[in-house]
Design an enzyme around this catalytic site. Structure first.
Site, PDB file in Angstrom:
ATOM      1  N   LYS A   1       0.845  -1.208   0.000  1.00  0.00           N
ATOM      2  CA  LYS A   1       0.000   0.000   0.000  1.00  0.00           C
ATOM      3  C   LYS A   1       0.877   1.254   0.000  1.00  0.00           C
ATOM      4  O   LYS A   1       0.365   2.370  -0.011  1.00  0.00           O
ATOM      5  CB  LYS A   1      -0.868   0.034   1.268  1.00  0.00           C
ATOM      6  CG  LYS A   1      -1.781  -1.161   1.443  1.00  0.00           C
ATOM      7  CD  LYS A   1      -3.204  -0.788   1.083  1.00  0.00           C
ATOM      8  CE  LYS A   1      -4.191  -1.875   1.397  1.00  0.00           C
ATOM      9  NZ  LYS A   1      -4.203  -2.976   0.423  1.00  0.00           N
ATOM     10  N   SER A   2       2.203   1.075   0.043  1.00  0.00           N
ATOM     11  CA  SER A   2       3.092   2.235   0.184  1.00  0.00           C
ATOM     12  C   SER A   2       2.971   3.231  -0.974  1.00  0.00           C
ATOM     13  O   SER A   2       2.939   4.444  -0.722  1.00  0.00           O
ATOM     14  CB  SER A   2       4.536   1.784   0.371  1.00  0.00           C
ATOM     15  OG  SER A   2       4.657   1.153   1.623  1.00  0.00           O
TER      16      SER A   2
ATOM     17  N   LYS B   1      14.701  -6.368   5.349  1.00  0.00           N
ATOM     18  CA  LYS B   1      15.015  -5.333   6.348  1.00  0.00           C
ATOM     19  C   LYS B   1      16.382  -5.512   6.996  1.00  0.00           C
ATOM     20  O   LYS B   1      17.019  -4.531   7.385  1.00  0.00           O
ATOM     21  CB  LYS B   1      13.917  -5.287   7.422  1.00  0.00           C
ATOM     22  CG  LYS B   1      12.591  -4.761   6.886  1.00  0.00           C
ATOM     23  CD  LYS B   1      11.545  -4.663   7.980  1.00  0.00           C
ATOM     24  CE  LYS B   1      10.220  -4.202   7.404  1.00  0.00           C
ATOM     25  NZ  LYS B   1       9.210  -3.985   8.428  1.00  0.00           N
TER      26      LYS B   1
ATOM     27  N   GLY C   1       5.379 -11.786  21.022  1.00  0.00           N
ATOM     28  CA  GLY C   1       6.246 -12.099  19.888  1.00  0.00           C
ATOM     29  C   GLY C   1       7.653 -11.577  20.122  1.00  0.00           C
ATOM     30  O   GLY C   1       7.888 -10.770  21.031  1.00  0.00           O
TER      31      GLY C   1
ATOM     32  N   ALA D   1       9.249  -7.206  14.192  1.00  0.00           N
ATOM     33  CA  ALA D   1       8.323  -6.132  14.580  1.00  0.00           C
ATOM     34  C   ALA D   1       8.564  -5.723  16.031  1.00  0.00           C
ATOM     35  O   ALA D   1       8.547  -4.536  16.368  1.00  0.00           O
ATOM     36  CB  ALA D   1       6.886  -6.589  14.391  1.00  0.00           C
TER      37      ALA D   1
ATOM     38  N   THR E   1       8.941 -18.969  22.039  1.00  0.00           N
ATOM     39  CA  THR E   1      10.295 -19.416  22.380  1.00  0.00           C
ATOM     40  C   THR E   1      10.829 -18.411  23.407  1.00  0.00           C
ATOM     41  O   THR E   1      11.271 -17.315  23.051  1.00  0.00           O
ATOM     42  CB  THR E   1      11.199 -19.408  21.126  1.00  0.00           C
ATOM     43  OG1 THR E   1      10.529 -20.097  20.080  1.00  0.00           O
ATOM     44  CG2 THR E   1      12.541 -20.070  21.400  1.00  0.00           C
ATOM     45  N   PRO E   2      10.765 -18.758  24.721  1.00  0.00           N
ATOM     46  CA  PRO E   2      11.053 -17.780  25.769  1.00  0.00           C
ATOM     47  C   PRO E   2      12.418 -17.113  25.635  1.00  0.00           C
ATOM     48  O   PRO E   2      12.550 -15.903  25.866  1.00  0.00           O
ATOM     49  CB  PRO E   2      10.965 -18.598  27.058  1.00  0.00           C
ATOM     50  CG  PRO E   2      10.098 -19.766  26.713  1.00  0.00           C
ATOM     51  CD  PRO E   2      10.353 -20.069  25.267  1.00  0.00           C
TER      52      PRO E   2
ATOM     53  N   TYR F   1      -2.948  -6.015   9.486  1.00  0.00           N
ATOM     54  CA  TYR F   1      -4.058  -5.108   9.206  1.00  0.00           C
ATOM     55  C   TYR F   1      -4.938  -5.628   8.078  1.00  0.00           C
ATOM     56  O   TYR F   1      -4.520  -6.452   7.265  1.00  0.00           O
ATOM     57  CB  TYR F   1      -3.555  -3.699   8.878  1.00  0.00           C
ATOM     58  CG  TYR F   1      -2.664  -3.644   7.661  1.00  0.00           C
ATOM     59  CD1 TYR F   1      -1.290  -3.774   7.794  1.00  0.00           C
ATOM     60  CD2 TYR F   1      -3.191  -3.486   6.389  1.00  0.00           C
ATOM     61  CE1 TYR F   1      -0.464  -3.741   6.685  1.00  0.00           C
ATOM     62  CE2 TYR F   1      -2.377  -3.457   5.274  1.00  0.00           C
ATOM     63  CZ  TYR F   1      -1.009  -3.589   5.429  1.00  0.00           C
ATOM     64  OH  TYR F   1      -0.203  -3.569   4.328  1.00  0.00           O
TER      65      TYR F   1
HETATM   66  P1  ATR Z   1       9.252 -11.260  11.799  1.00  0.00           P
HETATM   67  O1  ATR Z   1      10.683 -11.166  12.118  1.00  0.00           O
HETATM   68  O2  ATR Z   1       8.939 -11.007  10.351  1.00  0.00           O
HETATM   69  O3  ATR Z   1       8.379 -10.484  12.722  1.00  0.00           O
HETATM   70  P2  ATR Z   1       9.380 -13.908  12.814  1.00  0.00           P
HETATM   71  O4  ATR Z   1      10.775 -13.669  13.197  1.00  0.00           O
HETATM   72  O5  ATR Z   1       9.039 -15.134  12.049  1.00  0.00           O
HETATM   73  O6  ATR Z   1       8.801 -12.750  11.961  1.00  0.00           O
HETATM   74  O7  ATR Z   1       8.517 -13.805  14.133  1.00  0.00           O
HETATM   75  C1  ATR Z   1       7.245 -14.253  14.215  1.00  0.00           C
HETATM   76  C2  ATR Z   1       6.824 -14.229  15.670  1.00  0.00           C
HETATM   77  O8  ATR Z   1       5.549 -14.855  15.808  1.00  0.00           O
HETATM   78  C3  ATR Z   1       7.757 -15.017  16.583  1.00  0.00           C
HETATM   79  O9  ATR Z   1       7.824 -14.341  17.817  1.00  0.00           O
HETATM   80  C4  ATR Z   1       7.057 -16.359  16.711  1.00  0.00           C
HETATM   81  O10 ATR Z   1       7.394 -17.079  17.895  1.00  0.00           O
HETATM   82  P3  ATR Z   1       8.763 -17.950  17.955  1.00  0.00           P
HETATM   83  O11 ATR Z   1       9.873 -16.972  18.190  1.00  0.00           O
HETATM   84  O12 ATR Z   1       8.560 -18.846  19.101  1.00  0.00           O
HETATM   85  O13 ATR Z   1       8.854 -18.659  16.649  1.00  0.00           O
HETATM   86  C5  ATR Z   1       5.632 -15.912  16.772  1.00  0.00           C
HETATM   87  N1  ATR Z   1       4.638 -16.941  16.430  1.00  0.00           N
HETATM   88  C6  ATR Z   1       4.411 -17.497  15.236  1.00  0.00           C
HETATM   89  N2  ATR Z   1       3.365 -18.354  15.280  1.00  0.00           N
HETATM   90  C7  ATR Z   1       2.908 -18.343  16.560  1.00  0.00           C
HETATM   91  C8  ATR Z   1       1.844 -18.996  17.260  1.00  0.00           C
HETATM   92  N3  ATR Z   1       1.026 -19.871  16.639  1.00  0.00           N
HETATM   93  N4  ATR Z   1       1.675 -18.704  18.565  1.00  0.00           N
HETATM   94  C9  ATR Z   1       2.483 -17.838  19.201  1.00  0.00           C
HETATM   95  N5  ATR Z   1       3.505 -17.185  18.595  1.00  0.00           N
HETATM   96  C10 ATR Z   1       3.716 -17.428  17.293  1.00  0.00           C
END
Ligand code: ATR
Length: 273
Positions: free
Chosen positions: A16-17, A66, A127, A131, A153-154, A217
């Site tokens: 959309k940019s 990025k 997450g 982002a 993933t803590p 969005y």
């Molecule tokens: P980006 O860097 O583009 O934001 P990413 O690195 O793939 O994308 O991050 C996606 C995020 O969504 C991660 O925090 C991921 O959790 P993990 O670090 O444990 O992989 C999270 N995520 C994806 N699917 C999920 C789900 N079903 N429930 C909870 N978290 C989820």
């Protein structure tokens, strides 16, 4: 001569940019052209340099480039360095300058457009992907009472929080580590909604009057927004405002003119339900 800008990503057809920057340019009477480039995987630097060498003045950068854009930059801001990723480039005097406006765009949308000041509030970020990395410093600069990052993933969330300890009250861990107490702002920055999934948060994370913000969005009520709604949250938002606000930051950086965002956000908004 008309100044040239573009967004680069792969895929890029959904972007959309060009629409947003075209509306900004018309409203501020700036003579510029803004296109979309499908960058080649593995050849991002060549594609960005080719655009610059053909007279391009700046670029927005979207997935998956990025991090490569960050590596290409000669100079970048502190927030971009902390994020390890950039979403905007400026070509100036043979140098490539870079910034990351995603986080400040999100902050501006939450605070200015949605009227939810974060100072002294409890904020939960779900997450630990790009982002969230981009949002951390801009969020902490608003001085929330506490910023908690929760991730499937803590360790990823803990690793993001750790170097920022000196900047404010921030901690990261798994969903089980969120602890008691409700949050005033809850942002879903996971990609779970893309798969129709829900991060495992209890309805009790939402404080009375809380804002539930879905970064994705145009997808209506995602599982996260539905959970919030069922928990009684009345302030629901998706990321369209962030998209427009980060664009406004880049536009001002390039052109020295601040565009109005309200009308553009209204034009792009798809009702949640
Ligand atoms: P980006 O860097 O583009 O934001 P990413 O690195 O793939 O994308 O991050 C996606 C995020 O969504 C991660 O925090 C991921 O959790 P993990 O670090 O444990 O992989 C999270 N995520 C994806 N699917 C999920 C789900 N079903 N429930 C909870 N978290 C989820």
């Amino acid at each position: 001569m008309t100044d040239r800008y573009a967004v680069i990503g792969n895929p890029i057809s959904h972007t959309k940019s060009p629409l947003i920057h075209g509306l900004f340019a018309a409203a501020t009477h700036q003579d510029l052209e803004y296109g979309a480039i499908e960058g080649r995987i593995g050849a991002f630097a060549d594609d960005a340099r080719a655009f610059r060498d053909a007279g391009g003045r700046g670029m927005n950068v979207t997935a998956p480039f990025k991090i490569e854009a960050f590596e290409l930059a000669d100079e970048c801001t502190e927030r971009a360095r902390l994020a390890g990723a950039v979403n905007a480039l400026k070509f100036e005097g043979g140098r490539i300058l870079a910034d990351n406006f995603d986080g400040i765009g999100l902050v501006n949308d939450i605070q200015r457009n949605l009227g939810c000041a974060m100072a002294g509030k409890r904020v939960l970020l779900l997450g630990a992907g790009g982002a969230v990395r981009g949002a951390l410093l801009p969020f902490l600069m608003q001085r929330p009472a506490e910023l908690v990052i929760a991730n499937r993933t803590p360790d990823r969330a803990a690793a993001l929080a750790q170097p920022l300890a000196a900047q404010g009250a921030v901690r990261g861990g798994g969903y089980a580590d969120i602890g008691g107490g409700a949050f005033d702002v809850v942002v879903n920055a996971t990609s779970a909604s893309l798969k129709g999934e829900l991060p495992p948060i209890p309805p009790a994370v939402f404080a009375p009057g809380a804002l539930a913000y879905e970064l994705l969005y145009g997808k209506g009520l995602t599982p996260f927004l539905r959970l919030a709604q069922q928990a009684g949250v009345q302030r629901l938002a998706d990321g369209v405002g962030m998209l427009v606000e980060q664009a406004a930051e880049a536009f001002e950086w390039w052109r020295g003119v601040r565009p109005e965002t309200r009308a553009v956000i209204d034009r792009l908004t798809v009702p949640l339900a």
